[in-house]
Design a protein around this motif. Structure first.
Motif, PDB file in Angstrom:
ATOM      1  N   PHE A 113      57.813  40.633  49.327  1.00 41.29           N
ATOM      2  CA  PHE A 113      57.725  39.841  48.102  1.00 41.29           C
ATOM      3  C   PHE A 113      57.368  40.777  46.944  1.00 41.29           C
ATOM      4  CE2 PHE A 113      57.058  36.769  51.427  1.00 41.29           C
ATOM      5  CZ  PHE A 113      57.669  35.610  50.978  1.00 41.29           C
ATOM      6  N   GLU A 114      58.233  40.841  45.946  1.00 44.05           N
ATOM      7  CA  GLU A 114      57.948  41.664  44.789  1.00 44.05           C
ATOM      8  C   GLU A 114      56.860  41.020  43.937  1.00 44.05           C
ATOM      9  OE1 GLU A 114      60.918  40.446  45.541  1.00 44.05           O
ATOM     10  OE2 GLU A 114      62.091  42.179  46.218  1.00 44.05           O
ATOM     11  N   GLN A 115      56.205  41.851  43.122  1.00 46.01           N
ATOM     12  CA  GLN A 115      55.177  41.328  42.228  1.00 46.01           C
ATOM     13  C   GLN A 115      55.762  40.284  41.281  1.00 46.01           C
ATOM     14  OE1 GLN A 115      51.851  41.979  42.351  1.00 46.01           O
ATOM     15  NE2 GLN A 115      51.659  40.365  40.807  1.00 46.01           N
ATOM     16  N   SER A 116      57.038  40.461  40.931  1.00 42.43           N
ATOM     17  CA  SER A 116      57.670  39.483  40.038  1.00 42.43           C
ATOM     18  C   SER A 116      57.691  38.089  40.648  1.00 42.43           C
ATOM     19  CB  SER A 116      59.093  39.928  39.691  1.00 42.43           C
ATOM     20  OG  SER A 116      59.888  40.049  40.863  1.00 42.43           O
ATOM     21  N   GLN A 117      57.846  37.994  41.990  1.00 41.09           N
ATOM     22  CA  GLN A 117      57.815  36.689  42.659  1.00 41.09           C
ATOM     23  C   GLN A 117      56.426  36.073  42.612  1.00 41.09           C
ATOM     24  OE1 GLN A 117      60.334  34.540  44.755  1.00 41.09           O
ATOM     25  NE2 GLN A 117      58.678  33.547  43.654  1.00 41.09           N
ATOM     26  N   ILE A 118      55.401  36.903  42.860  1.00 41.27           N
ATOM     27  CA  ILE A 118      54.022  36.426  42.773  1.00 41.27           C
ATOM     28  C   ILE A 118      53.735  35.918  41.366  1.00 41.27           C
ATOM     29  CG2 ILE A 118      51.597  37.085  43.002  1.00 41.27           C
ATOM     30  CD1 ILE A 118      53.107  37.102  45.670  1.00 41.27           C
ATOM     31  N   VAL A 160      45.736  35.469  44.453  1.00 40.06           N
ATOM     32  CA  VAL A 160      44.330  35.531  44.032  1.00 40.06           C
ATOM     33  C   VAL A 160      44.070  36.829  43.281  1.00 40.06           C
ATOM     34  CG1 VAL A 160      41.956  35.724  44.864  1.00 40.06           C
ATOM     35  CG2 VAL A 160      43.487  34.002  45.854  1.00 40.06           C
ATOM     36  N   CYS A 161      44.533  37.926  43.829  1.00 43.38           N
ATOM     37  CA  CYS A 161      44.325  39.231  43.192  1.00 43.38           C
ATOM     38  C   CYS A 161      44.991  39.280  41.824  1.00 43.38           C
ATOM     39  CB  CYS A 161      44.875  40.321  44.100  1.00 43.38           C
ATOM     40  SG  CYS A 161      44.715  41.997  43.441  1.00 43.38           S
ATOM     41  N   SER A 162      46.209  38.758  41.716  1.00 43.79           N
ATOM     42  CA  SER A 162      46.933  38.783  40.451  1.00 43.79           C
ATOM     43  C   SER A 162      46.275  37.911  39.389  1.00 43.79           C
ATOM     44  CB  SER A 162      48.381  38.332  40.669  1.00 43.79           C
ATOM     45  OG  SER A 162      49.073  39.250  41.495  1.00 43.79           O
ATOM     46  N   CYS A 163      45.546  36.904  39.838  1.00 46.83           N
ATOM     47  CA  CYS A 163      44.828  36.039  38.890  1.00 46.83           C
ATOM     48  C   CYS A 163      43.472  36.620  38.489  1.00 46.83           C
ATOM     49  CB  CYS A 163      44.632  34.648  39.503  1.00 46.83           C
ATOM     50  SG  CYS A 163      46.145  33.673  39.599  1.00 46.83           S
ATOM     51  N   PRO A 204      35.708  35.258  39.202  1.00 43.75           N
ATOM     52  CA  PRO A 204      35.371  34.401  38.065  1.00 43.75           C
ATOM     53  C   PRO A 204      36.065  33.052  38.187  1.00 43.75           C
ATOM     54  CG  PRO A 204      36.094  36.584  37.354  1.00 43.75           C
ATOM     55  CD  PRO A 204      36.407  36.484  38.811  1.00 43.75           C
ATOM     56  N   ALA A 205      35.411  32.022  37.717  1.00 35.89           N
ATOM     57  CA  ALA A 205      35.964  30.673  37.834  1.00 35.89           C
ATOM     58  C   ALA A 205      37.370  30.581  37.267  1.00 35.89           C
ATOM     59  CB  ALA A 205      35.050  29.672  37.127  1.00 35.89           C
ATOM     60  N   GLN A 206      37.627  31.235  36.130  1.00 30.57           N
ATOM     61  CA  GLN A 206      38.942  31.128  35.515  1.00 30.57           C
ATOM     62  C   GLN A 206      40.036  31.734  36.403  1.00 30.57           C
ATOM     63  OE1 GLN A 206      38.208  33.137  31.824  1.00 30.57           O
ATOM     64  NE2 GLN A 206      38.239  35.194  32.726  1.00 30.57           N
ATOM     65  N   ALA A 207      39.685  32.755  37.168  1.00 29.13           N
ATOM     66  CA  ALA A 207      40.649  33.375  38.078  1.00 29.13           C
ATOM     67  C   ALA A 207      40.870  32.519  39.316  1.00 29.13           C
ATOM     68  CB  ALA A 207      40.158  34.762  38.486  1.00 29.13           C
ATOM     69  N   VAL A 208      39.775  32.069  39.916  1.00 31.86           N
ATOM     70  CA  VAL A 208      39.854  31.282  41.144  1.00 31.86           C
ATOM     71  C   VAL A 208      40.559  29.951  40.906  1.00 31.86           C
ATOM     72  CG1 VAL A 208      38.453  30.008  42.813  1.00 31.86           C
ATOM     73  CG2 VAL A 208      37.867  32.371  42.243  1.00 31.86           C
ATOM     74  N   LEU A 209      40.247  29.303  39.791  1.00 31.01           N
ATOM     75  CA  LEU A 209      40.846  28.001  39.514  1.00 31.01           C
ATOM     76  C   LEU A 209      42.328  28.122  39.162  1.00 31.01           C
ATOM     77  CD1 LEU A 209      37.899  26.363  37.531  1.00 31.01           C
ATOM     78  CD2 LEU A 209      38.615  25.872  39.877  1.00 31.01           C
ATOM     79  N   ARG A 210      42.706  29.245  38.585  1.00 33.02           N
ATOM     80  CA  ARG A 210      44.127  29.448  38.300  1.00 33.02           C
ATOM     81  C   ARG A 210      44.920  29.626  39.588  1.00 33.02           C
ATOM     82  NH1 ARG A 210      47.130  34.411  35.039  1.00 33.02           N
ATOM     83  NH2 ARG A 210      49.003  33.226  34.470  1.00 33.02           N
ATOM     84  N   ALA A 211      44.334  30.304  40.556  1.00 38.88           N
ATOM     85  CA  ALA A 211      45.022  30.550  41.828  1.00 38.88           C
ATOM     86  C   ALA A 211      45.007  29.343  42.761  1.00 38.88           C
ATOM     87  CB  ALA A 211      44.367  31.737  42.534  1.00 38.88           C
ATOM     88  N   TRP A 212      44.052  28.469  42.602  1.00 44.76           N
ATOM     89  CA  TRP A 212      43.765  27.367  43.521  1.00 44.76           C
ATOM     90  C   TRP A 212      45.018  26.599  43.959  1.00 44.76           C
ATOM     91  CZ3 TRP A 212      40.794  22.555  41.218  1.00 44.76           C
ATOM     92  CH2 TRP A 212      40.877  21.476  42.103  1.00 44.76           C
TER      93      TRP A 212
END
Length: 300
Positions: A5-10, A57-60, A86-94
């Motif tokens: 999976f390329e980063q572009s797909q993530i 998760v890492c990308s967020c 951080p909450a903003q990262a975790v909640l974006r990935a959720w």
């Protein structure tokens, strides 16, 4: 197993759900709080897609602490991925991660069930999955079916030679198909030539035309039980596939017909797995160095 999976797909998966902002978290003031995210299994499943969710998760902007690898069994109550940040990262990935896991684990679980049912009848019969699925999900569907124990039948038009009745119609019939195969077979020595057949007569014609593999389409198992031995007697070196209308309810019956493999699209349309999500403030004791992968959970 590894599917690339390329980063572009993530980034595309993330951008589809959260390309501008998380308006709810913005309104509530949830930004830098140290947060823990857990994906928890509610039913017995076969895991798939955790590696890609770790990348999400890492990308967020978060960190995955551990996850259960794809292809491993997981039981109710098991955490198959734990992440912090951080909450903003975790909640974006959720939700992106949850959707991916429910889709992939659902396919992997059904695939594993079908593979087990087939191998109980005949361990030499393979389960193969087609490229007939919802647009845009080929890589994820492939990873999920591999995680369940199946193999791909055909990933694209340039991969194999598969002659359908539609091709024969444009060629003018069996004789022209046979001539084309004879002209080019020397250059295709590393390729298998597959021809689809609807009955025993077409199967004979396919084998005589130069097919290495005959794929029966939508032939009932009770009929295959009668015609597979006849085809094997006449052409003992031909590989025989059953395709069309094969699903969890009849896979075992098809496996008992004597074919070499079952070709199915039905696994791509499995019911999504039930994956719960738990979000909490991170306790100091929970903080730890992230692990690339953990096989401590779900091992059989």
């Amino acid at each position: 197993m590894t599917v690339f999976f390329e980063q572009s797909q993530i980034d595309q998966w993330i951008g589809e759900d959260a390309s501008y902002l998380d308006l709810t978290s913005h309104m509530l003031g949830l930004h830098k709080q140290n947060t823990t995210l857990r994906y928890v299994v509610r039913d017995p499943i076969r895991v798939a897609g955790t590696e890609e969710v770790a990348e999400i998760v890492c990308s967020c902007g978060g960190q995955t602490q551990h996850y259960t690898p794809s292809g491993v069994a997981a039981m109710p109550g098991q955490t198959i991925l734990l992440a912090q940040g951080p909450a903003q990262a975790v909640l974006r990935a959720w939700k992106v991660g949850q959707n991916l896991l429910e889709f992939a684990c659902g396919i992997a679980t059904l695939t594993h069930q079908v593979v087990q049912a087939v191998q109980t009848v005949d361990a030499s019969v393979a389960v193969l999955t087609t490229r007939k699925h919802a647009p845009g999900v080929r890589k994820l569907a492939l990873k999920a079916t591999l995680s369940g124990g199946a193999m791909p039948h055909r990933l694209g038009l340039g991969e194999t030679i598969l002659i359908f009745p539609q091709h024969r119609a444009l060629m003018g019939g069996w004789e022209e198909v046979g001539r084309a195969i004879a002209r080019h077979k020397y250059a295709l020595c590393e390729k298998k030539i597959v021809i689809e057949a609807a009955d025993l007569d077409e199967a004979y014609r396919a084998a005589q035309a130069g097919a290495d593999v005959v794929q029966f389409d939508k032939v009932p198992p009770e009929t295959l039980t009668q015609i597979v031995p006849a085809l094997r007697k006449a052409h003992p070196n031909v590989t025989i596939l059953a395709a069309g209308g094969i699903h969890a309810g009849n896979a075992a019956s098809y496996a008992a017909t004597g074919v070499n493999a079952l070709v199915t699209s039905s696994l791509h349309y499995a019911k999504p797995a039930d994956i719960g999500v738990k979000v909490s403030l991170t306790e100091p004791a929970e903080s730890q160095e992230p692990l690339v992968a953990s096989k401590l959970e779900g091992l059989e």
